[in-house]
Scaffold this active site. Structure first.
Site, mmCIF file in Angstrom:
data_model
loop_
_atom_site.group_PDB
_atom_site.id
_atom_site.type_symbol
_atom_site.label_atom_id
_atom_site.label_comp_id
_atom_site.label_asym_id
_atom_site.label_seq_id
_atom_site.Cartn_x
_atom_site.Cartn_y
_atom_site.Cartn_z
ATOM 1 C CG ASP A 27 100.201 42.884 140.704
ATOM 2 O OD1 ASP A 27 99.364 42.027 141.037
ATOM 3 O OD2 ASP A 27 100.401 43.950 141.314
ATOM 4 C CG LEU A 28 98.571 36.599 139.182
ATOM 5 C CD1 LEU A 28 98.173 35.337 139.917
ATOM 6 C CD2 LEU A 28 98.692 36.319 137.689
ATOM 7 C CE LYS A 67 90.403 18.792 146.674
ATOM 8 N NZ LYS A 67 91.416 18.906 147.734
ATOM 9 C CG HIS A 125 96.148 14.425 143.757
ATOM 10 N ND1 HIS A 125 95.355 15.134 144.613
ATOM 11 C CD2 HIS A 125 96.820 13.548 144.533
ATOM 12 C CE1 HIS A 125 95.550 14.682 145.856
ATOM 13 N NE2 HIS A 125 96.439 13.720 145.818
ATOM 14 C CE LYS A 137 96.754 9.660 145.258
ATOM 15 N NZ LYS A 137 97.939 9.824 146.097
ATOM 16 C CD GLU A 177 95.368 13.287 154.245
ATOM 17 O OE1 GLU A 177 96.401 13.760 153.764
ATOM 18 O OE2 GLU A 177 94.316 13.926 154.378
ATOM 19 C CG HIS A 191 90.647 13.410 146.467
ATOM 20 N ND1 HIS A 191 90.958 13.966 145.253
ATOM 21 C CD2 HIS A 191 91.319 14.142 147.388
ATOM 22 C CE1 HIS A 191 91.786 14.993 145.446
ATOM 23 N NE2 HIS A 191 92.015 15.122 146.722
ATOM 24 C CE LYS A 239 93.829 17.229 155.987
ATOM 25 N NZ LYS A 239 94.691 16.650 154.955
#
Ligand code: BG6
Length: 487
Positions: A91-92, A145, A175, A179, A213, A237, A337
């Site tokens: 349990d954190l 992040k 991330h 790539k 996106e 990014h 988006k």
């Protein structure tokens, strides 16, 4: 990339979305490929709502397996992958539970990696609890992040984590840096003599970096509504991509040489004067619309989003870099988006020839252009003018095409796989150093502040379009347009 260095990879948030979609599939791929992970390396999942290892493996079978490998699952490799997985119930919220973890890890060979795939509010408590049982020695910590909400909160996390782990133990993931095409950009720039002489203000008119996106906010409405596109994509990014496009050649590819050069770019970003924000930054929010034939709802009606939300789902911003190489060259960054297409690309528009004996078309800006498509379908295209066949000297645009899948049929690696291997093997170059992160926050903060203070709503755009018209108008002021508007 053979390795024999043993490790224990401790995954906090072991049943979370990121573990399910990215981290465990990436570790499976590395395992399946063979030779990338030491045979003795183990994964220790930490979660609260799972009873024991058998239960956890059931969850992995049910939830992770569907996200593994586009080419189907290799059942033998999958079974031996599961053998690597252990489980510790913690349990954190209870620091005393960490003694269980210490006992589970005691006497193991090799490095310990603690991957915090949890909300940022848990980063500091987890680090403190790890230190309280002595687990901060001989270990690396991976932070996902968002790392903070602004400069102050990111500093608070970095200060607290920094009291427990040295900077070279801290791996801040972005991330995009993992790539393959981003790596290729480094190869293109610094492995060839062709581009470097042109890669400067004398020959480059403008640069665009787009991450568009089609997806909306999915199940993350709650998180996203408190975040917005500037924090979610630009601060990390897009500014990281910009720093790789604009950096000076590093003297080697070791971690600090690369990160020092990126930092120089981030520190040279021209600060935005709050009075100019309306001219250099556009923020938008999607309304309902149609994407690939399907109707999609407005952002404000998505689950978890406040109906009167003023959070931006689109940002376009003009950036300038104050150094000799780039002074005066506009870099246009854009992300959103529910846009018309899913595409991430970098467009370098070269200047027109200084004098044309071949007619006006050769004097058009953008006749020479390098388009680096990061996803989907990784390609690099170099546009030139050529003579149209037939009578007369009529010029037409043609391009040289480098499609990577034609040259390299195998060996492509997902970003997370590369980055996780880098953590296990102690390679920091593709992780964000604290000073880089601070410089990026420092640059975006005036925009965040001004938007918060102005109380103006973001500009609406219909889902399935390229965002508010103001984003095109901003480029028109520089006699240019977004790449898709050319075609
Ligand atoms: C994440 C953002 O960092 O990157 C998401 O939080 C976004 O909102 C994602 O969708 C995009 O990544 P990719 O690799 O799918 O382009």
């Amino acid at each position: 990339m053979q390795t024999d260095s043993s490790f224990t990879f401790v995954l906090f948030g072991g049943t979370g979305d990121l573990s399910m979609r990215k981290i465990l599939p990436a570790l499976y791929e590395a395992h399946r490929a063979g030779g990338m992970l030491a045979d003795s390396g183990k994964i220790v999942a930490v979660a609260r709502h799972v009873a024991d290892r058998a239960d956890y493996l059931e969850w992995v079978n049910e939830h992770v397996k569907p996200h593994v490998s586009k080419n189907g699952v290799d059942e033998t490799a999958w079974a031996s992958f599961l053998d690597r997985i252990e489980f510790v119930k913690i349990d954190l919220g209870k620091a005393e539970d960490f003694a269980l973890l210490r006992d589970a890890l005691s006497g193991r060979p090799g490095i310990r990696v603690f991957y915090l795939a949890t909300g940022p509010s848990l980063f500091v408590p987890i680090c403190r609890a790890l230190a309280s049982v002595g687990l901060n020695e001989n270990s690396r910590i991976v932070l996902e992040k968002p790392l903070g909400y602004d400069l102050k909160s990111s500093n608070a996390i970095n200060d607290a984590v920094g009291e427990i782990f040295a900077e070279e133990q801290i791996y801040r993931i972005d991330h995009y840096l993992g790539k393959e095409p981003v790596q290729n950009l480094l190869a293109l720039r610094f492995g060839n003599v062709l581009f470097e002489p042109l890669w400067r203000r004398e020959w480059v008119e403008s640069i665009q970096i787009t991450i568009a996106e089609e997806l909306g906010v999915e199940a993350r409405g709650d998180f996203y509504d408190n975040t917005g596109a500037l924090r979610d994509m630009v601060q990390n990014h897009l500014l990281q991509l910009l720093s790789i496009v604009a950096m000076e050649p590093p003297h080697s590819m070791d971690s600090d040489s690369v990160r020092d050069e990126k930092l120089r770019v981030l520190r040279a970003l021209k600060p935005i004067d709050p009075r100019d924000i309306g001219k250099v930054a556009v923020r938008g929010q999607y309304h309902s619309g149609v994407i690939r034939g399907s109707a999609v709802p407005a952002y404000a009606t998505e689950p978890g989003v406040k109906p009167d939300s003023t959070t931006e789902t689109f940002v376009a911003v003009k950036v300038e870099i104050e150094n000799w190489r780039w002074a005066g060259v506009p870099f246009f960054l854009r992300t959103g988006k529910r846009l018309a297409d899913r595409v991430a690309e970098i467009v370098v528009n070269f200047r027109a020839v200084p004098h044309s004996a071949l007619g006006a078309s050769a004097l058009r800006g953008g006749a020479n252009r390098l388009v680096i498509r990061l996803q989907p379908n990784e390609t690099i295209r170099l546009y030139c003018l050529a003579k149209q066949p037939g009578e007369g000297m009529n010029l037409a645009s043609v391009h040289l095409d480098l499609a990577f899948d034609r040259f390299f049929r195998e060996g492509q690696m997902e970003a997370y796989q590369r980055l996780l291997l880098d953590v296990i093997n102690g390679r920091l170059a593709l992780f964000v150093r604290r000073d880089e992160q601070e410089a990026a926050w420092r640059w975006v903060e005036p925009i965040l502040d001004e938007w918060a203070a102005s109380h103006k709503p973001p500009k609406p755009y219909a889902a399935g379009t390229w965002g508010p018209a103001a984003a095109s108008a901003m480029l028109a002021q520089h006699d240019t347009c977004w790449l898709e508007e050319e075609n």
